[in-house]
Design a protein around this motif. Structure first.
Motif, PDB file in Angstrom:
ATOM      1  N   GLU A 166       0.822  -1.223   0.000  1.00  0.00           N
ATOM      2  CA  GLU A 166       0.000   0.000   0.000  1.00  0.00           C
ATOM      3  C   GLU A 166       0.851   1.267   0.000  1.00  0.00           C
ATOM      4  OE1 GLU A 166      -3.204   2.364   2.908  1.00  0.00           O
ATOM      5  OE2 GLU A 166      -2.502   0.339   3.434  1.00  0.00           O
ATOM      6  N   TYR A 167       1.919   1.263   0.778  1.00  0.00           N
ATOM      7  CA  TYR A 167       2.737   2.467   0.903  1.00  0.00           C
ATOM      8  C   TYR A 167       3.885   2.527  -0.107  1.00  0.00           C
ATOM      9  CZ  TYR A 167       0.184   3.896   5.040  1.00  0.00           C
ATOM     10  OH  TYR A 167      -0.810   4.320   5.906  1.00  0.00           O
ATOM     11  N   GLY A 168       4.168   1.428  -0.772  1.00  0.00           N
ATOM     12  CA  GLY A 168       5.095   1.445  -1.901  1.00  0.00           C
ATOM     13  C   GLY A 168       6.542   1.757  -1.584  1.00  0.00           C
ATOM     14  N   LEU A 169       6.980   1.475  -0.350  1.00  0.00           N
ATOM     15  CA  LEU A 169       8.380   1.761   0.007  1.00  0.00           C
ATOM     16  C   LEU A 169       9.252   0.516   0.069  1.00  0.00           C
ATOM     17  CD1 LEU A 169       8.036   4.455   2.832  1.00  0.00           C
ATOM     18  CD2 LEU A 169       8.790   4.803   0.476  1.00  0.00           C
ATOM     19  N   ALA A 170       8.664  -0.619   0.393  1.00  0.00           N
ATOM     20  CA  ALA A 170       9.457  -1.823   0.630  1.00  0.00           C
ATOM     21  C   ALA A 170      10.289  -2.217  -0.586  1.00  0.00           C
ATOM     22  CB  ALA A 170       8.544  -2.974   1.052  1.00  0.00           C
ATOM     23  N   SER A 171       9.719  -2.101  -1.777  1.00  0.00           N
ATOM     24  CA  SER A 171      10.450  -2.488  -2.989  1.00  0.00           C
ATOM     25  C   SER A 171      11.660  -1.591  -3.231  1.00  0.00           C
ATOM     26  CB  SER A 171       9.521  -2.454  -4.207  1.00  0.00           C
ATOM     27  OG  SER A 171       9.005  -1.153  -4.401  1.00  0.00           O
ATOM     28  N   LEU A 172      11.630  -0.396  -2.645  1.00  0.00           N
ATOM     29  CA  LEU A 172      12.753   0.525  -2.832  1.00  0.00           C
ATOM     30  C   LEU A 172      13.984   0.099  -2.023  1.00  0.00           C
ATOM     31  CD1 LEU A 172      11.017   4.032  -2.795  1.00  0.00           C
ATOM     32  CD2 LEU A 172      11.490   2.520  -4.723  1.00  0.00           C
ATOM     33  N   ILE A 173      13.780  -0.771  -1.040  1.00  0.00           N
ATOM     34  CA  ILE A 173      14.925  -1.263  -0.263  1.00  0.00           C
ATOM     35  C   ILE A 173      15.904  -1.961  -1.205  1.00  0.00           C
ATOM     36  CG2 ILE A 173      15.665  -2.856   1.553  1.00  0.00           C
ATOM     37  CD1 ILE A 173      12.919  -2.406   2.876  1.00  0.00           C
ATOM     38  N   THR A 174      15.374  -2.773  -2.110  1.00  0.00           N
ATOM     39  CA  THR A 174      16.217  -3.430  -3.112  1.00  0.00           C
ATOM     40  C   THR A 174      16.645  -2.450  -4.192  1.00  0.00           C
ATOM     41  OG1 THR A 174      14.967  -5.478  -2.732  1.00  0.00           O
ATOM     42  CG2 THR A 174      16.358  -5.393  -4.688  1.00  0.00           C
ATOM     43  N   ALA A 175      15.695  -1.674  -4.682  1.00  0.00           N
ATOM     44  CA  ALA A 175      15.990  -0.768  -5.803  1.00  0.00           C
ATOM     45  C   ALA A 175      17.068   0.257  -5.458  1.00  0.00           C
ATOM     46  CB  ALA A 175      14.706  -0.059  -6.237  1.00  0.00           C
ATOM     47  N   SER A 176      17.051   0.739  -4.218  1.00  0.00           N
ATOM     48  CA  SER A 176      18.013   1.770  -3.839  1.00  0.00           C
ATOM     49  C   SER A 176      19.446   1.255  -3.872  1.00  0.00           C
ATOM     50  CB  SER A 176      17.681   2.319  -2.445  1.00  0.00           C
ATOM     51  OG  SER A 176      17.789   1.307  -1.460  1.00  0.00           O
ATOM     52  N   ARG A 177      19.621  -0.049  -3.685  1.00  0.00           N
ATOM     53  CA  ARG A 177      20.981  -0.627  -3.705  1.00  0.00           C
ATOM     54  C   ARG A 177      21.584  -0.614  -5.101  1.00  0.00           C
ATOM     55  NH1 ARG A 177      18.915  -0.460   1.289  1.00  0.00           N
ATOM     56  NH2 ARG A 177      20.410  -1.241   2.801  1.00  0.00           N
ATOM     57  N   VAL A 178      20.740  -0.528  -6.112  1.00  0.00           N
ATOM     58  CA  VAL A 178      21.252  -0.540  -7.488  1.00  0.00           C
ATOM     59  C   VAL A 178      22.239   0.602  -7.707  1.00  0.00           C
ATOM     60  CG1 VAL A 178      20.623  -0.290  -9.920  1.00  0.00           C
ATOM     61  CG2 VAL A 178      19.211  -1.694  -8.408  1.00  0.00           C
ATOM     62  N   ALA A 179      21.922   1.762  -7.173  1.00  0.00           N
ATOM     63  CA  ALA A 179      22.782   2.928  -7.384  1.00  0.00           C
ATOM     64  C   ALA A 179      24.141   2.766  -6.698  1.00  0.00           C
ATOM     65  CB  ALA A 179      22.093   4.192  -6.874  1.00  0.00           C
ATOM     66  N   ARG A 180      24.188   1.941  -5.651  1.00  0.00           N
ATOM     67  CA  ARG A 180      25.468   1.665  -5.008  1.00  0.00           C
ATOM     68  C   ARG A 180      26.333   0.730  -5.847  1.00  0.00           C
ATOM     69  NH1 ARG A 180      24.559   0.283   1.394  1.00  0.00           N
ATOM     70  NH2 ARG A 180      24.869   2.380   2.250  1.00  0.00           N
ATOM     71  N   ILE A 181      25.680  -0.108  -6.639  1.00  0.00           N
ATOM     72  CA  ILE A 181      26.381  -1.173  -7.365  1.00  0.00           C
ATOM     73  C   ILE A 181      26.660  -0.799  -8.817  1.00  0.00           C
ATOM     74  CG2 ILE A 181      26.133  -3.559  -8.179  1.00  0.00           C
ATOM     75  CD1 ILE A 181      24.314  -3.989  -5.684  1.00  0.00           C
ATOM     76  N   ALA A 182      25.668  -0.217  -9.462  1.00  0.00           N
ATOM     77  CA  ALA A 182      25.767   0.059 -10.895  1.00  0.00           C
ATOM     78  C   ALA A 182      25.764   1.562 -11.150  1.00  0.00           C
ATOM     79  CB  ALA A 182      24.576  -0.585 -11.630  1.00  0.00           C
ATOM     80  N   PRO A 183      26.377   2.014 -12.235  1.00  0.00           N
ATOM     81  CA  PRO A 183      27.165   1.263 -13.220  1.00  0.00           C
ATOM     82  C   PRO A 183      28.578   0.976 -12.754  1.00  0.00           C
ATOM     83  CG  PRO A 183      27.154   3.567 -13.800  1.00  0.00           C
ATOM     84  CD  PRO A 183      26.267   3.454 -12.600  1.00  0.00           C
ATOM     85  N   VAL A 184      28.948   1.481 -11.597  1.00  0.00           N
ATOM     86  CA  VAL A 184      30.260   1.198 -11.025  1.00  0.00           C
ATOM     87  C   VAL A 184      30.085   1.165  -9.510  1.00  0.00           C
ATOM     88  CG1 VAL A 184      30.877   3.662 -10.995  1.00  0.00           C
ATOM     89  CG2 VAL A 184      32.690   1.955 -10.915  1.00  0.00           C
ATOM     90  N   SER A 185      30.750   0.237  -8.848  1.00  0.00           N
ATOM     91  CA  SER A 185      30.557   0.070  -7.415  1.00  0.00           C
ATOM     92  C   SER A 185      31.144   1.249  -6.638  1.00  0.00           C
ATOM     93  CB  SER A 185      31.217  -1.228  -6.941  1.00  0.00           C
ATOM     94  OG  SER A 185      32.630  -1.114  -6.997  1.00  0.00           O
ATOM     95  N   ARG A 186      30.655   1.415  -5.413  1.00  0.00           N
ATOM     96  CA  ARG A 186      31.168   2.516  -4.591  1.00  0.00           C
ATOM     97  C   ARG A 186      32.647   2.308  -4.276  1.00  0.00           C
ATOM     98  NH1 ARG A 186      28.316   1.582   1.352  1.00  0.00           N
ATOM     99  NH2 ARG A 186      28.677  -0.645   1.501  1.00  0.00           N
ATOM    100  N   GLU A 187      33.085   1.042  -4.185  1.00  0.00           N
ATOM    101  CA  GLU A 187      34.491   0.772  -3.909  1.00  0.00           C
ATOM    102  C   GLU A 187      35.378   1.238  -5.062  1.00  0.00           C
ATOM    103  OE1 GLU A 187      32.017  -1.324  -1.223  1.00  0.00           O
ATOM    104  OE2 GLU A 187      32.018  -1.440  -3.412  1.00  0.00           O
ATOM    105  N   MET A 188      34.916   1.040  -6.300  1.00  0.00           N
ATOM    106  CA  MET A 188      35.705   1.488  -7.449  1.00  0.00           C
ATOM    107  C   MET A 188      35.736   3.017  -7.533  1.00  0.00           C
ATOM    108  SD  MET A 188      37.185  -1.041  -8.759  1.00  0.00           S
ATOM    109  CE  MET A 188      37.879  -0.171 -10.168  1.00  0.00           C
ATOM    110  N   ILE A 189      34.669   3.654  -7.086  1.00  0.00           N
ATOM    111  CA  ILE A 189      34.691   5.121  -7.031  1.00  0.00           C
ATOM    112  C   ILE A 189      35.697   5.593  -5.989  1.00  0.00           C
ATOM    113  CG2 ILE A 189      33.357   7.162  -6.367  1.00  0.00           C
ATOM    114  CD1 ILE A 189      30.963   5.939  -7.768  1.00  0.00           C
TER     115      ILE A 189
END
Length: 386
Positions: free
Chosen positions: A348-371
């Motif tokens: 109903e509140y539409g936030l739970a799926s963002l827990i996974t989606a938000s991690r995408v920006a940490r991983i792609a297109p380059v990982s935070r470690e490579m940055i």
């Protein structure tokens, strides 16, 4: 927001895109993803209003702006809950590379369609064994008469099933040194030898991820984009906009989640006052807002440097913006879910799926470690560990 930081034109663009996003919203995108479709209606409306091609040259049907304008479009759609991931790939990476390095024929063939949304392109760089190391790419291109023949594999390539073509990063042998150098080729979707298979993801998104196999894919000479000797210059002309757009994507998502949490904290009452009156709730939300605003500033800086032609300066700022935005997004989403408690895990509140989606920006297109590697080597001058 001061006009010193952002022009009136950019503020007007934000307002207009926000209005479009509000007409669709998170539920639209979630429904499309659940049904296995694509956000065609939103894509078409954004194109009709000139938003998809806002960064492309006017002579080819674009808006004549830059990555600054395009990143605003993606951020505001994200803040409304309906970001278009293919904007990162089609107009930002592929459109930019073709605009800067393509032949006149390539520009006339692709840019008008990318600008008006009738054509899309995917971007293929990531490989199973290379990860974030573009120097280890094993997809090769060899000359055969006037043609090029490509062989290799790519993984986690977004939207290949709907893209008219994929801009493939491969490597050719330098005749003088014998070493391999990156080159970019336009590979139409139905080219013989160019096959794809779906990568099943936990992440629910309209844009699917694909593994690509290039088996003796024969291309005409004019499939090569730019000069085969330009190498990394052309590649990073696409990768810097990708990082800036990923930052905009993350900031939009973070803003969406934070707005949901703030609204909830203002109205949810457990005791006498709304829960937002308690500092344990209010302060983390305020901190997330600050972090998102700081990431927005670095994203604007990166876009301004890129649009001004400062590729070196843009490279540093784009990496920093992507890093800052991803971290701010993840924390904003986490805090928003916690603010809602059990409700934060409901559809109903539409936030739970963002827990996974938000991690995408940490991983792609380059990982935070490579940055962090990039900043430690390029900015701070520290020695490499690899």
């Amino acid at each position: 927001m001061s006009t010193v930081v952002e022009t009136e034109e950019h503020q007007a663009l934000r307002s207009a895109v926000a209005a479009l996003g509000k007409r669709y919203g998170r539920e639209y995108l979630a429904r499309v993803a659940r049904e296995g479709g694509h956000p065609d209606e939103l894509w078409a409306d954004a194109a009709k209003l000139g938003y998809l091609g806002v960064n492309l040259p006017e002579e080819y049907g674009g808006g004549g702006g830059g990555i600054a304008e395009l990143s605003i479009v993606l951020e505001e759609l994200g803040a409304a809950g309906c970001p278009l991931l293919m904007m990162v790939v089609s107009p930002a990476i592929c459109g930019t590379v073709i605009s800067r390095f393509g032949t006149e024929a390539q520009k006339r063939t692709w840019l008008p369609g990318l600008a008006d949304g009738t054509r899309t392109m995917a971007f293929g760089i990531t490989e199973p064994d290379a990860g974030s190391n573009s120097h280890r790419i094993t997809t090769t291109a060899r000359r055969d008469g006037d043609d090029w023949v490509l062989n290799g594999r790519k993984v986690f390539i977004s939207g290949v099933d709907i893209a008219d073509a994929t801009l493939i990063v491969s490597r050719t042998e330098d005749a003088r040194t014998g070493s391999l150098k990156p080159c970019l080729f336009i590979v139409p979707r139905e080219t013989p030898g160019f096959s794809r298979s779906l990568i099943v993801m936990e992440l629910q998104a309209a844009e699917k991820q694909w593994e690509l196999v290039l088996d003796e894919v024969r291309l005409p000479a004019d499939a090569l984009v730019g000069d085969e000797d330009a190498g990394l210059l052309q590649l990073f002309a696409g990768l810097n906009p990708e990082r800036i757009m990923t930052a905009a994507f993350a900031i939009g998502m973070g803003r969406y989640a934070l707005a949901k949490a703030v609204d909830y904290a203002k109205t949810r009452r457990v005791w006498k006052e709304p829960i937002g009156a308690h500092q344990a709730i209010a302060h983390p939300l305020a901190q997330s807002h600050i972090e998102l605003e700081l990431a927005r500033l670095m994203t604007r800086k990166a876009a301004a440097l890129y649009d001004a032609g400062d590729d070196m300066g843009a490279g540093e700022a784009a990496n920093m913006a992507k890093y800052a935005a991803a971290e701010a997004c993840v924390r904003a989403v986490d805090q928003s879910v916690h603010t809602l408690g059990g409700n934060g895990l409901t559809r109903e509140y539409g936030l739970a799926s963002l827990i996974t989606a938000s991690r995408v920006a940490r991983i792609a297109p380059v990982s935070r470690e490579m940055i962090l590697n990039f900043v430690s080597h390029q900015t701070l001058g520290l020695p490499k560990s690899y």
